[in-house]
Each structure stands twice: as C-alpha cells, then as structure tokens.
Design an enzyme around this catalytic site. Structure first.
Site, PDB file in Angstrom:
ATOM      1  N   TYR A 123       0.845  -1.196   0.000  1.00 55.92           N
ATOM      2  CA  TYR A 123       0.000   0.000   0.000  1.00 55.92           C
ATOM      3  C   TYR A 123       0.880   1.245   0.000  1.00 55.92           C
ATOM      4  O   TYR A 123       1.848   1.327   0.765  1.00 55.92           O
ATOM      5  CB  TYR A 123      -0.853  -0.071   1.268  1.00 55.92           C
ATOM      6  CG  TYR A 123      -1.814   1.045   1.516  1.00 55.92           C
ATOM      7  CD1 TYR A 123      -2.851   1.304   0.639  1.00 55.92           C
ATOM      8  CD2 TYR A 123      -1.720   1.808   2.676  1.00 55.92           C
ATOM      9  CE1 TYR A 123      -3.760   2.306   0.901  1.00 55.92           C
ATOM     10  CE2 TYR A 123      -2.632   2.808   2.962  1.00 55.92           C
ATOM     11  CZ  TYR A 123      -3.641   3.057   2.057  1.00 55.92           C
ATOM     12  OH  TYR A 123      -4.540   4.054   2.326  1.00 55.92           O
ATOM     13  N   ASP A 195      -0.039  -6.882   6.401  1.00 53.40           N
ATOM     14  CA  ASP A 195      -1.212  -6.043   6.167  1.00 53.40           C
ATOM     15  C   ASP A 195      -2.307  -6.956   5.615  1.00 53.40           C
ATOM     16  O   ASP A 195      -2.252  -7.388   4.469  1.00 53.40           O
ATOM     17  CB  ASP A 195      -0.867  -4.925   5.173  1.00 53.40           C
ATOM     18  CG  ASP A 195      -2.020  -3.940   4.978  1.00 53.40           C
ATOM     19  OD1 ASP A 195      -3.186  -4.340   5.170  1.00 53.40           O
ATOM     20  OD2 ASP A 195      -1.750  -2.785   4.613  1.00 53.40           O
ATOM     21  N   LYS A 220     -12.072  -0.167   5.987  1.00 54.03           N
ATOM     22  CA  LYS A 220     -12.570  -0.832   4.779  1.00 54.03           C
ATOM     23  C   LYS A 220     -13.696  -1.807   5.129  1.00 54.03           C
ATOM     24  O   LYS A 220     -14.831  -1.412   5.231  1.00 54.03           O
ATOM     25  CB  LYS A 220     -11.401  -1.516   4.053  1.00 54.03           C
ATOM     26  CG  LYS A 220     -10.154  -0.636   3.922  1.00 54.03           C
ATOM     27  CD  LYS A 220     -10.368   0.556   3.011  1.00 54.03           C
ATOM     28  CE  LYS A 220      -9.261   1.600   3.051  1.00 54.03           C
ATOM     29  NZ  LYS A 220      -7.893   1.137   3.018  1.00 54.03           N
TER      30      LYS A 220
END
Ligand SMILES: *Cc1c(COP(=O)(O)O)cnc(C)c1O
Length: 410
Positions: A123, A195, A220
C-alpha cells in the site's frame, strides 16, 4: 483484551454476531446483558469510589477503568471482538486509522539501525512510511519482489529485523506465499508484519499462516459503510503486550462513537464480503472476455495469477480487484471512469457502494517488473474496482458503458 478465540467450532457468522458482547459491557451488575450492543461510553475521566479504590487499582490492566486514553467498554468490546476473530491472537490494539496501525506496529518492532524488508506491492502510504517516517528514525527500508521468495531470502542481511507483507498486494493483487516467506523470516529471526486488510481474518488467518502481527485498516471491510476510520493490530501474547505499550506511548486512542460504528459494521461483515466476492468474481469473468481488457488482476478468478495460492490459503475474498486495459491512453481511461454512474471515484474500498480509481503501478514499483511478464509494454493503464452491494447486472451494464466511452476516446 483477553483471548476468546478458541471456539473454532462455531461458524464465522455466528462468531461475528456474538463477538465482544460480554454481559458486563452490555448491562449492569443487577441486569447483565440488558441490551444487545455495548453502549457508547463517552468518557475521559474515570472515577474511583474512594482513595482505597484508587490505591488498589492495578497498573495498566486490560478491561479495567483507569483513564479515557485506555478506553472504556465500547472500545474494549471492539478489540475483544477482533481478537475473537483472529485465531492465535492474545489481543488487539486499536488505532485511529489503518496507517496509524501500520506505524504503531512498525515502531514497536524496529529500532534505529534496523533494516525493514517491504514487499514491492505494498500500500502506497506504507511505502511512504519507509521512505519518510522510518528513515527519519534511522531505519532503512528495502523492497523485494512480492512473488520471489528466493529474492526475499537473498535480501536478508545482518541488520534485517522485520518484513512487511501484503497479500493480495494493493493495486496489483499479487498473492504472496505467506507461509513460505514467514518460515524463511522466522528461520532468520525476523518479525513478520502482515497487512491483512484485503482478506481480513475471515478470509486469511494471518497469525496461523505465520505472521507475528496482523494489521488491518478497519476503515474498509469492518466499517463497510464509508463513514468511519480506524485500524487494528492483533498478535500473540508477547507482541500484543509490546504493541499495547507502544500505542499508549504514542497516545493512540479511538473514540467510543467510532468503536460503536465499527461494532455495527462487524456484525454483517461476512454477509457483505460473501456478496461482494460473488459479484466481483462475476464481473472479473465478464471483464476477462472483453477485447478492451489486457489482464484482470483478481486472484479469486480461476486461471489468474495467484489463484493457486489463493485457493490453498484463503477461506474467502472480497470485492476489490483491478484490471489493465489494452494499450490506450490516460485520457481514454479518464473517459471510461467518468462514464460510470454507479461507481464513485474515490480512494477507499470495502464500502457498500462501488468505487473505481485509476491504477499506475509502473510509477510506484522499484523491485519487481511492471508490466507483468507476458503483458505488452503498451498495456499500462489500470483501473481498480471496489465492488459494493449493487446488483451485479447493473454494475456490468455500467462497465459496458465505460468501456464504450474508452473505445470512443481512443
Ligand atoms: C486503506 C488501507 C490502509 C490504511 O488504512 P486507513 O484506515 O485509510 O489509514 C492500509 N492498508 C491497505 C491495504 C489499505 O487499503
């Protein structure tokens, strides 16, 4: 929070319904479990009955009133619920965002002079952390090819202290062989941080698969409604204790209102993820058959890169995947995205509403090939889709309109 995660006999939906709803957090001593949801405890000051109670208070124990920064039952219930969903976890620390969780985890593990190995598909803000925050604290970050375990092993040096994995990786969706990478890392004494935002513990039991610390952006899937931000890090006893102390040292705290919203989202998380997965898979299959599309980056799709590992290691997916267009121009891609009416244009994902964003991995990656092997060098323009809960047929009609706008703009 203490572990309640050994009841694997129950299915995930059952565990999501019950998680964190301790009777003492949803009621009073004379009426335990009086309400369904833990109430919102808005509190900075916690009060003691008398001086004896203050003096007898244990220092820094989980799930005990002390002061607002250590949370109250609303936050404890959320942490407890997340621990219950993560097999092997002794506890979960909450952070104001997913990025704060990543920073909190890495600053717990790393010291000046250490080297962090980071997967090249991480990310973007995690990459920025390596180049910025960590570097400023004397920690060096090196990137490695997400799909090359040998390159990972070769990159380990004397000073390497930890590895950051992300699977599937942001934007390009490579599935990493986490058990193999974690075994190598363990053999060389490295701490494994993963992650796990894409799969969540419902789709990938990170600690069981070899991670020491599982980080998630709750913004999310757990929120699921695009109205709240938070992050978490779950770990076994040793790392949980260290994470918690570091988070306290950094002054991390989350609001009880946000924790209540997260708990609300959590109850329906698997139902939403299953619906998004089915819809995403149908849409990915449809895109695969389109002449405008060069490659669909979706490990849930049979025959696609990473599908074998995905089938071996994952128990569920989600609505997030990408596709790469054949040739074309940036302007034509803008026309495609602008022509969509059901997909919002925005940088998040995991909400009930669908989103589309442009993807340009070539500008970001430093340690692995892009375009991917077998892809034409002209195939550069990608689109990431977060499939929400709209009807699949309507989303396909919308994408059909988008691809027509792409062709018209070429
Ligand atoms: C969004 C995201 C994060 C960061 O989460 P925030 O809550 O937005 O700070 C971390 N990792 C991945 C993979 C993400 O998609």
């Amino acid at each position: 929070m203490s572990a309640q995660n050994d009841d694997t006999a129950q299915g995930p939906n059952t565990r999501l319904v019950g998680a964190g709803r301790r009777p003492e957090w949803t009621g009073t001593p004379d009426h335990p479990a009086a309400v369904v949801n833990p109430p919102v405890w808005r509190a900075s000051t916690h009060l003691y009955a008398d001086m004896a109670a203050l003096r007898a208070h244990p220092a820094n124990e989980d799930g005990r009133f002390y002061y607002g920064r250590r949370g109250a039952p609303t936050q404890w219930a959320l942490a407890d619920a997340l621990t219950a969903l993560e097999p092997g976890a002794a506890g979960t620390v909450l952070y104001p965002s997913g990025v704060a969780a990543m920073a909190g985890a890495l600053l717990t593990v790393l010291r000046p002079g250490d080297v962090l190995l980071m997967t090249d598909n991480a990310y973007e803000p995690s990459r920025v952390m390596g180049r910025g925050l960590l570097r400023d604290f004397g920690i060096e970050t090196r990137w490695f090819d997400p799909c090359d375990p040998a390159a990972f092993e070769a990159a380990i040096c004397e000073r390497t202290r930890a590895v950051l994995l992300e699977s599937p990786g942001s934007l390009t969706m490579e599935v990493q062989d986490v058990p193999a990478l974690a075994a190598t890392a363990k053999a060389r004494g490295l701490v494994v941080v993963l992650d796990n935002t894409w799969a969540s513990p419902l789709g990938f039991p990170a600690l069981q698969m070899g991670a020491d610390i599982a980080v998630m952006s709750l913004t999310k899937h757990v929120s699921g409604h695009s109205d709240c931000m938070m992050g978490s890090a779950s770990a076994g006893p040793e790392w949980y204790r260290k994470l918690r102390l570091r988070a306290q040292g950094l002054g991390n705290v989350v609001s009880p209102d946000d924790a209540a919203l997260m708990l609300r989202g959590l109850r329906t998380m698997k139902v939403r993820l299953d619906a998004e997965t089915a819809s995403a898979l149908a849409i990915a299959q449809w895109l695969e058959g389109r002449t405008e599309v060069s490659r669909v980056l979706c490990p849930m799709l049979p025959g696609s890169a990473g599908h074998d590992l995905w089938q071996r290691d994952f128990t569920g997916g989600c609505g997030l995947f990408s596709f790469v267009l054949k040739g074309g121009t940036s302007e034509a891609r803008d026309a495609l995205i602008d022509a969509l009416s059901l997909f919002g244009i925005g940088y998040s994902w995991g909400g009930f509403e669908s989103l589309a964003t442009p993807v340009d991995p070539a500008a970001i990656r430093t340690a692995s090939a892009w375009p991917l092997p077998g892809m034409d060098a002209a195939d550069r323009f990608g689109v990431r889709l977060s499939i929400g809960l709209e009807d699949t047929a309507d989303l396909i009609t919308d994408l059909d309109r988008g691809l027509a706008a792409w062709s018209a703009a070429l």
